[in-house]
Enzyme design. Sequence first.
Site, PDB file in Angstrom:
ATOM      1  N   TYR A   1      34.766  27.791   1.678  1.00 14.26           N
ATOM      2  CA  TYR A   1      35.431  29.156   2.278  1.00 14.26           C
ATOM      3  C   TYR A   1      35.239  29.236   3.656  1.00 14.26           C
ATOM      4  O   TYR A   1      36.181  29.529   4.334  1.00 14.26           O
ATOM      5  CB  TYR A   1      35.191  30.279   1.266  1.00 14.26           C
ATOM      6  CG  TYR A   1      35.859  31.580   1.555  1.00 14.26           C
ATOM      7  CD1 TYR A   1      37.288  31.732   1.166  1.00 14.26           C
ATOM      8  CD2 TYR A   1      35.179  32.775   2.367  1.00 14.26           C
ATOM      9  CE1 TYR A   1      37.740  32.899   1.737  1.00 14.26           C
ATOM     10  CE2 TYR A   1      35.903  33.485   2.885  1.00 14.26           C
ATOM     11  CZ  TYR A   1      37.350  33.932   2.383  1.00 14.26           C
ATOM     12  OH  TYR A   1      38.015  34.980   2.882  1.00 14.26           O
TER      13      TYR A   1
ATOM     14  N   SER B   1      38.368  35.395   8.617  1.00 14.46           N
ATOM     15  CA  SER B   1      37.403  36.063   7.680  1.00 14.46           C
ATOM     16  C   SER B   1      35.919  36.358   8.603  1.00 14.46           C
ATOM     17  O   SER B   1      35.820  35.407   9.495  1.00 14.46           O
ATOM     18  CB  SER B   1      37.038  35.701   6.529  1.00 14.46           C
ATOM     19  OG  SER B   1      35.819  35.933   5.704  1.00 14.46           O
TER      20      SER B   1
END
Length: 574
Positions: free
Chosen positions: A457, A444
């Site tokens: 995350y 990501s």
Amino acid sequence: MRADGVELCVAELGDPELPTVVLVHGYPDSKEVWSAVAHRLADRFHVVLYDVRGHGGSTAPRPLRGGFTLKKLTDDFLAVADAVSPGRPVHLVGHDWGSVQGWEFVTAARTEGRIASFTSMSGPSLDHFGHWIRRRLRRPTPRAAAQLLGQGAKSWYVYLLHTPVLPELAWRGPLGRRWPGILRRTEKIAADGYPTSSLPTDAAHGAWLYRDNVRSRLSNPREDAYAHAPVQLITPLDDAFLSERLYDGLEAWVPRLTRRTLPAKHWVPRTRPDRLAAWITEFVTATESGHPAPVATGRYADRFGGQLVLVTGAASGIGRATALAFAEAGARVVAVDRDAAGAARTAEAARLAGAPTAWAETADVSDGEAMEKLAERVTAEHGVVDVLVNNAGIALAGTFLHTTAEDWKRILDTNLWGVIHGCRLFGGRMAQRGQGGHIVNVASAAAYLPSKTLTAYSTSKAAVLMLSECLRAEFAGQDIGVSAICPGIVTTDITAAARFAGVDADEEQRLRTRAARLYRLRNYPPEKVAEAILRAVVRDQAVVPVTPEARSGRFLSRLAPGAVRAIGRLDPPL
């Protein structure tokens, strides 16, 4: 077997009642170059290998000069074909000079009806090559000149082989002794009895293949060199001796042409026997059935056709789009998700999109034991995966102090350990097979863009990014590429299941709805991420930021890390 005064050494495997596949070796090889491919084909076909005149167990013509012309090599092939498959056409496969011969066989009028199909690798038609040179000399554009010079540089050894005596002295002397070590270093070919002890003599005799044919045929190529059987062209992308551009315009000579490319060097019969056996099997079976396999229309069909691709998190979003993109490129697809119905829908859509076949598997990537069973099942039923896409992941927002130990375990088990399980189990099998492959780990932009509300995350994705970089370094020597994909904000269902730490259920639902609306407004489709994934595999890219914000964030994180840290302190628009 005797032909034109030469004794030919022929070996046969498999049932003679099955379709016959004839494997022709190149220079400076003998038929043993095909051993790994031949054994993989023998269960499905009658496999025939023979030593070309002057090589291995076959005797050399006397005198050598004029004894290796394409006409005499065609006589040898017809003698073999008539003996092993009387009255029935054979499927021809050639590598290097075996392929050069094969082009002569499949375009000569007197062999029409004796060849059912031809698979060519690492060896052009001398006639097509001659016309290729003529076209570029007639129109010497900068591109044409570059192509001529490029192939001219790759063909350095051809000039040396035309010199008198020196090639023979080199092969019977130091070069012959050192050749196995050269192959191990440059092509990563294992020392498993190949090449055989006849190499020095084979190579010395084989120099006449070049002397008897190359100059005369390139200067005066045939005008009628059209293939009278379907042809499968397999092009190794890292071939040190032949340029890809050499096959430009081949469709004009081959009406029924199937193209394949392979990220490999020249000696693919030794380094990629699984892939070659699968493609040969597919091509021969389709030809025998009279119903050619449907040609994939995806952008990278020549690269991924027939390859086995496994995608986790394939029920929706980026995983589903990626599975379908590989399907459009002709890959065999394994769609994995803990949502069994969603995985089944993706597999069905993959078959409709162009995959020769697709399967659905149910597994939770965070469960190590389940992943072990998945890897064993996939390998046993479908073979070693060629491309692995570790895509499955979950989202968690919230500050560090609001994130519980249970939250940390859940997100690391899925986002990090799920990737570790995939890399260890499927990547380990790629390495053990020794025929290369590619691993894609979906990270990501959060991996390099800190945020005070995405601590867990971002940490999980940063770990995936560094894991990918480390594995890329470790697997480089085994021809296994590793790519980390950093999508950015993409319209998927991940927000619908996102967890928000430190808030009650009502507030969590409000935040999910708000995040989903923002993602929809961004309107960046997962299909574009899928395109980036296929491109990353083809180009062997290390880190791929996909969306504009991911690319600009990556640039800023390296150019002005202080600015990125300052942005990370801001409250998100939620």
